[in-house]
Enzyme design. Structure first.
Site, PDB file in Angstrom:
ATOM      1  N   ASP A  72      -7.163 112.938 -68.847  1.00  0.00           N
ATOM      2  CA  ASP A  72      -8.266 112.172 -69.202  1.00  0.00           C
ATOM      3  C   ASP A  72      -9.457 112.449 -68.445  1.00  0.00           C
ATOM      4  OD1 ASP A  72      -9.777 110.242 -70.650  1.00  0.00           O
ATOM      5  OD2 ASP A  72      -9.043 108.581 -69.682  1.00  0.00           O
ATOM      6  N   GLU A  74     -14.379 115.412 -68.789  1.00  0.00           N
ATOM      7  CA  GLU A  74     -15.702 116.018 -69.235  1.00  0.00           C
ATOM      8  C   GLU A  74     -16.475 116.694 -68.121  1.00  0.00           C
ATOM      9  OE1 GLU A  74     -14.746 112.572 -69.679  1.00  0.00           O
ATOM     10  OE2 GLU A  74     -13.833 113.327 -71.573  1.00  0.00           O
ATOM     11  N   ASP A  80     -12.086 106.883 -77.275  1.00  0.00           N
ATOM     12  CA  ASP A  80     -12.305 105.637 -77.029  1.00  0.00           C
ATOM     13  C   ASP A  80     -12.793 104.953 -78.413  1.00  0.00           C
ATOM     14  OD1 ASP A  80     -11.000 105.803 -74.709  1.00  0.00           O
ATOM     15  OD2 ASP A  80     -12.726 105.252 -73.801  1.00  0.00           O
TER      16      ASP A  80
HETATM   17  C1  GLC Z   1     -10.334 106.268 -70.862  1.00  0.00           C
HETATM   18  C2  GLC Z   1      -9.341 106.705 -71.915  1.00  0.00           C
HETATM   19  C3  GLC Z   1      -8.404 105.923 -72.382  1.00  0.00           C
HETATM   20  C4  GLC Z   1      -7.631 105.194 -71.171  1.00  0.00           C
HETATM   21  C5  GLC Z   1      -8.527 104.671 -70.041  1.00  0.00           C
HETATM   22  C6  GLC Z   1      -7.917 104.284 -68.673  1.00  0.00           C
HETATM   23  O1  GLC Z   1     -11.234 105.318 -71.531  1.00  0.00           O
HETATM   24  O2  GLC Z   1     -10.054 107.275 -72.976  1.00  0.00           O
HETATM   25  O3  GLC Z   1      -7.601 106.260 -73.449  1.00  0.00           O
HETATM   26  O4  GLC Z   1      -6.793 104.121 -71.570  1.00  0.00           O
HETATM   27  O5  GLC Z   1      -9.460 105.665 -69.823  1.00  0.00           O
HETATM   28  O6  GLC Z   1      -7.064 105.205 -68.319  1.00  0.00           O
END
Ligand code: GLC
Length: 788
Positions: A407, A410, A484
């Site tokens: 995650d 980017e 998200d």
């Molecule tokens: C980001 C991700 C989400 C995750 C959060 C905490 O917002 O897109 O899926 O739960 O970070 O790690």
């Protein structure tokens, strides 16, 4: 922030970014041929035309120097030797391969690509290839009234992207994901265009910020990037499936995922302790709701340090992981790229000592704030660092972990620009370049490091990777979830065209957070969303901190029962889905398909965003509005059978379909079949039988290949798989089922197949491999058993 108020439209803002100084590449002065292709010397630059295959042409313009043919890491295909011929005429050159003719007008340089029947695939009129003083490179192409546009990876909005403009710049966008929210997390600078039923594709391989504009002008569209070369490929189709095959020939296809990864996944930001994880796992088992994966979001770590566990909340991760595995459930932890700047943290120490972090040209390590506070970021553009990061995953593999969730790659940084300073200088395997040039590659390269690292650690077992960011080629390493989203009906609606366009962009394994991530979901929305999730390639329920809990049982018995049914339906459909994953692995053609992919000559399908197909014969038309129990469903040619009631609908028409909350409208094309299996609590339980549901017709032939393998190793790359060609032929008096010659040495756990023939007419008989069979009538149709 001021941009979020009416100040954004203050008359003094003068945001007019009108065309500045387009400079055309100009007239051709002469052409040179070398082993790589033809280079056209023009007044204001150089253009190289080369071929990857007879049906894939690559054009590279450089305004300053002879073009380099170095690609981004998206490209894996080596160009094949292509027979080609150059003819010169007074005003043009024509380069021909067995599949296309490229006409190059001399004054000024303009390109027109035609197929061998003379259909124009792509052409340029007043403007063609050019650049601006600031280094931007740009290409204009003619756009006809009937042209449609698809692909562009992960974008909001409807299916057909005509009339839109999109930017490629991987961005962490928590809110709001509405039709004008662009860009999102992935950059896939590729699209497919459909003209009169014939398709072609363009891949603009440039990792700078780029823009595709199908909106500003009515007779041409453009694509441009802030820097680099104008390097693009044209895939000549002619069918949309051919275009996907051509694009994924260049950028690669997904490896077959482990079977467990196509089961049901449950996540939450966050399950905060070992005990909570165990409780969730037990609840699934007690409630007979199948599940294959539970996720650990950032709270599992010691102060968000990657490659650690919080020993207070997770005292025995190894036992937890093993116990869950014994119960059929895998654990997938999140791993973000930010490494906490903490002198006593070994990963940070190693990264600094061994020079793995992104730095400025002057030598300082770049740091930015993410979950752990001030953090450094591995420089994944360097092979040495990718290897280091990959090897670090031994930590997880040793605990019994087989899948990783990447995650914030980017990379996301909590600052005004939302990302790393674009002045950071990446090592880029000996060809240093700024973050401005390579930003869009960061997620892809982190994915490569992680996927390969885990693969290495797992000793022959397939690993699974989920990623938020990526670039073209991301499909080689990871499945993509769409970030998200929110628990809004509109976001359920948006997920369909987004995932369909991802599929058309080479990413066959994608899905949204089922139920919605942010905002509070409710029983009805979760139920309708789970019905869709049961058929999106990636199927995970995930929700954010401080939102209502959204595990399947959170809204009472009524919803739980329906949600259970649809998760179970997913497990029944796994053999069918797995065969389709095999197809995507071999050809790139996605599992979840817009109808235009199967019916490119049917204009009614061109903007159909609220229905999709699974493979070539299953139509899903979900309900995506609150309290709605009827909807219009468009059926393409053929006759379609309601999966639940057996009712038939004739195609090329729209029908009103009634669907109470417990019903997902889904239809199988008459004359075809689907391969299912009994429900299992998880894929770790043995599949001991296989069921073919055949839908009798009175005419036509349907051919497909049923596929299976062990679902957990890479032995399928050798001979250890099973391909069974199946043909269903229907006439007014007979439905004949023919199994072709099985290929591959895989021996499945089931030996027979239970066949059910639905909708058989009284005067129709059934034959299997040419021999008449008399089955037993059951409420599922006529049943008999066949040897595989
Ligand atoms: C980001 C991700 C989400 C995750 C959060 C905490 O917002 O897109 O899926 O739960 O970070 O790690």
């Amino acid at each position: 922030m001021l941009e979020d108020t009416s100040f954004a439209i203050h008359p003094g803002n003068n945001q007019n970014l009108s065309e500045t100084s387009y400079q055309d590449v100009g007239n051709v002065t002469h052409v040179d041929k070398d082993e790589k292709g033809y280079t056209f010397y023009c007044e204001n630059g150089y253009v190289t035309v080369t071929f990857n295959r007879a049906d894939i042409i690559r054009i590279v313009m450089n305004q300053k120097a002879i073009p380099s043919l170095k690609s981004t890491p998206a490209v894996i295909a080596q160009p094949e030797t292509v027979e080609q011929e150059l003819k010169e005429e007074s005003d043009s050159y024509i380069i021909s391969t067995s599949k296309l003719d490229a006409y190059i007008q001399k004054a000024p340089f303009r390109l027109r690509i035609q197929d061998k029947e003379g259909h124009i695939i792509a052409s340029e009129q007043e403007k063609g290839l050019g650049f601006q003083e600031n280094g931007e490179v740009i290409c204009y192409k003619e756009m006809l009234e009937q042209d449609r546009f698809y692909g562009f990876g992960e974008k909001t909005g409807f299916l057909d992207k005509r009339g839109e403009s999109y930017t490629m710049w991987n961005s962490d966008v928590f809110a709001p994901h509405n039709p004008e929210t662009d860009p999102l997390y992935q950059s896939i600078p590729y699209f497919m265009s459909l003209r009169d039923g014939r398709a072609h594709g363009i891949f603009f391989d440039n990792s700078y910020k780029s823009t595709f504009d199908m909106k500003t002008e009515s007779d041409h569209y453009s694509f441009r990037a802030e820097g680099g070369q104008l390097d693009y490929y044209v895939f000549i189709g002619p069918s949309p499936k051919d275009v996907i095959e051509q694009y994924t020939h260049v950028t690669g296809r997904m490896p077959l995922p482990p079977k467990w990864a196509i089961g049901y996944h449950q996540s939450r930001y966050s399950y905060k302790s070992e005990q909570e994880v165990r409780e969730v796992a037990n609840a699934f088992i007690e409630k007979n709701i199948p599940v294959d994966v539970l996720y650990l979001d950032i709270h599992y770590m010691n102060e968000y340090r990657v490659f650690t566990f919080d020993k207070d909340q997770f005292p025995t991760p190894e036992n937890m992981i093993q116990d869950l595995k014994n119960a059929g459930i895998r654990v997938v932890p999140i791993v973000d790229p930010g490494v906490k700047k903490a002198p006593e943290y070994s990963i940070y120490q190693e990264g600094v000592r061994e020079d793995h972090f992104c730095k400025y040209l002057e030598g300082d390590i770049y740091t930015g704030d993410v979950w752990p506070g001030e953090s450094a970021f591995p420089d994944f553009t360097d092979e040495r660092t990718r290897k280091w990061w990959g090897e670090k995953h031994q930590y997880y593999a040793d605990l019994g972990i087989e899948g990783i969730w990447n995650d914030m790659n980017e990379p996301a940084v909590f600052n005004e620009t939302k990302t790393m300073d674009t002045n950071v200088m990446h090592k880029n395997d000996g060809d240093p370049q700024t973050h401005r040039a390579l930003h869009n590659l960061y997620g892809l390269l982190m994915g490569e490091a992680t996927y390969k690292g885990m693969k290495e650690q797992l000793g022959g077992k397939r690993s699974f990777l989920l990623t938020r960011a990526g670039y073209s080629g991301v499909q080689r390493y990871a499945s993509v979830w769409t970030g998200d989203n929110r628990s809004f009906w509109e976001h359920l609606q948006m997920a369909l065209p987004m995932c369909m366009n991802l599929g058309l962009s080479g990413v066959a394994f994608s899905g949204p957070d089922v139920g919605g991530f942010a905002h509070d979901t409710n029983g009805e929305l979760l139920t309708r969303w789970t019905q869709v999730g049961a058929f999106t390639p990636y199927f995970r329920n995930h929700s954010a901190l401080d939102t209502v809990r959204q595990e399947p049982w959170q809204f009472g018995e009524k919803y739980e029962a329906i949600i259970r049914d649809y998760i179970q339906l997913r497990y029944q459909w796994l053999p069918q889905l797995y065969s389709l994953f095999r197809e995507a692995h071999e050809t790139g053609v996605p599992v979840m398909r817009p109808l235009m992919l199967e019916y490119p000559h049917d204009e009614k399908t061109y903007q159909l965003y609220d229905e999709f197909m699974i493979g070539d014969n299953t139509l899903i038309a979900p309900i995506m509005h609150p309290e709605v129990t009827d909807r219009a469903v468009y059926f393409p040619e053929g006759t379609w059978v309601d999966y639940f009631t057996g009712e038939e609908y004739s195609g090329k028409q729209t029908h009103l379909i009634h669907a109470e909350l417990d019903k997902l409208p889904m239809f199988i094309k008459k004359g075809s079949f689907v391969a299912l299996s009994p429900v299992r609590q998880s894929t770790m339980h043995k599949q001991d039988s296989l069921i073919f549901h055949v839908y009798a017709n009175d005419e036509g032939e349907y051919k497909t290949v049923f596929y299976d393998d062990d679902g957990e190793t890479y032995q399928y790359e050798g001979d250890d798989s099973m391909k069974l060609p199946v043909t269903i032929s229907s006439t007014p008096d007979e439905v004949s089922i023919t199994f072709g010659e099985k290929q591959g040495g895989f021996n499945p756990s089931y030996q027979n197949v239970d066949v059910y023939v639905h909708g058989l007419q009284d005067n129709q008989t059934i034959t299997l491999n040419g021999e008449k069979v008399s089955g037993e009538r059951s409420d599922q149709g006529v049943h008999f058993q066949a040897k595989l």
